[in-house]
Design a protein around this motif. Sequence first.
Motif, short mmCIF file in Angstrom:
data_model
loop_
_atom_site.label_atom_id
_atom_site.label_comp_id
_atom_site.label_asym_id
_atom_site.label_seq_id
_atom_site.Cartn_x
_atom_site.Cartn_y
_atom_site.Cartn_z
N UNK A 11 15.88 -6.45 0.58
CA UNK A 11 16.63 -5.76 -0.47
C UNK A 11 16.04 -6.10 -1.83
N UNK A 12 15.83 -5.06 -2.64
CA UNK A 12 15.26 -5.27 -3.97
C UNK A 12 15.87 -4.25 -4.92
N UNK A 13 15.91 -4.59 -6.18
CA UNK A 13 16.42 -3.66 -7.17
C UNK A 13 15.34 -2.64 -7.54
N UNK A 14 15.77 -1.51 -8.02
CA UNK A 14 14.82 -0.49 -8.47
C UNK A 14 13.88 -1.07 -9.51
N UNK A 15 12.60 -0.73 -9.36
CA UNK A 15 11.58 -1.27 -10.24
C UNK A 15 10.93 -2.53 -9.73
N UNK A 16 11.50 -3.09 -8.68
CA UNK A 16 10.97 -4.31 -8.10
C UNK A 16 9.83 -4.06 -7.13
N UNK A 17 9.40 -5.14 -6.50
CA UNK A 17 8.25 -5.09 -5.58
C UNK A 17 8.58 -5.78 -4.27
N UNK A 18 7.92 -5.32 -3.23
CA UNK A 18 7.98 -5.95 -1.92
C UNK A 18 6.60 -5.85 -1.28
N UNK A 19 6.36 -6.74 -0.34
CA UNK A 19 5.10 -6.71 0.39
C UNK A 19 5.39 -6.76 1.88
N UNK A 20 4.84 -5.80 2.59
CA UNK A 20 4.95 -5.77 4.04
C UNK A 20 3.60 -6.15 4.66
N UNK A 21 3.67 -6.77 5.81
CA UNK A 21 2.45 -7.03 6.55
C UNK A 21 2.65 -6.65 8.01
N UNK A 22 1.56 -6.31 8.65
CA UNK A 22 1.58 -5.93 10.05
C UNK A 22 0.33 -6.47 10.72
N UNK A 64 1.78 7.42 -4.26
CA UNK A 64 0.50 7.21 -4.94
C UNK A 64 0.72 6.56 -6.31
N UNK A 65 -0.10 5.56 -6.59
CA UNK A 65 0.02 4.84 -7.86
C UNK A 65 1.03 3.71 -7.84
N UNK A 66 1.84 3.65 -6.79
CA UNK A 66 2.85 2.58 -6.69
C UNK A 66 2.60 1.66 -5.50
N UNK A 67 2.14 2.22 -4.41
CA UNK A 67 1.90 1.45 -3.19
C UNK A 67 0.39 1.27 -2.99
N UNK A 68 0.03 0.12 -2.45
CA UNK A 68 -1.37 -0.16 -2.16
C UNK A 68 -1.49 -0.78 -0.78
N UNK A 69 -2.35 -0.20 0.01
CA UNK A 69 -2.61 -0.73 1.35
C UNK A 69 -3.93 -1.48 1.35
N UNK A 70 -3.91 -2.65 1.95
CA UNK A 70 -5.15 -3.41 2.13
C UNK A 70 -5.20 -3.90 3.57
N UNK A 71 -6.37 -4.33 3.99
CA UNK A 71 -6.49 -4.81 5.37
C UNK A 71 -7.41 -6.00 5.45
N UNK A 72 -7.18 -6.76 6.51
CA UNK A 72 -8.03 -7.88 6.86
C UNK A 72 -8.52 -7.59 8.27
N UNK A 73 -9.74 -7.11 8.37
CA UNK A 73 -10.26 -6.70 9.68
C UNK A 73 -10.35 -7.88 10.65
N UNK A 74 -10.67 -9.04 10.15
CA UNK A 74 -10.82 -10.21 11.01
C UNK A 74 -9.49 -10.58 11.68
#
Length: 121
Positions: A11-22, A64-74
């Motif tokens: 849960x986060x307030x509007x304007x805030x940030x979260x990070x998901x990982x998979x 677009x412009x708000x979310x960024x996906x990155x990866x760690x191939x290893x």
Amino acid sequence: QVQLVESGGGLVQAGGSLRLSCAASGSIFSINFMGWYRQAPGKQRELVVGIYSGGNTDYADSVKGRFTLSRDNAKNTVYLQMNSLKPEDTAVYYCNAVLNTVVGGVLRNYWGQGTQVTVSS
């Protein structure tokens, strides 16, 4: 057996940030695609962002412009940094991977269990 293990969300307030990982684990030969979908109540599941094996990414216009996906191939892991969150981003977020488990094997679709993201106004 392949598993997609998700973490993050909450849960986060509007304007805030979260990070998901998979993280994908198990018998994996190669990953063709990995990314995130989301499903809000009463709506269809939609692609948020994904990355292909060659590095190309596909973002939904709404993030677009708000979310960024990155990866760690290893580590067979993708990370979704979500900034400037809006109430309309509220949904269950599902990790998705398209991969094969053996050389020359058929590509198969795998899903994580889902993680709730709630953005309050």
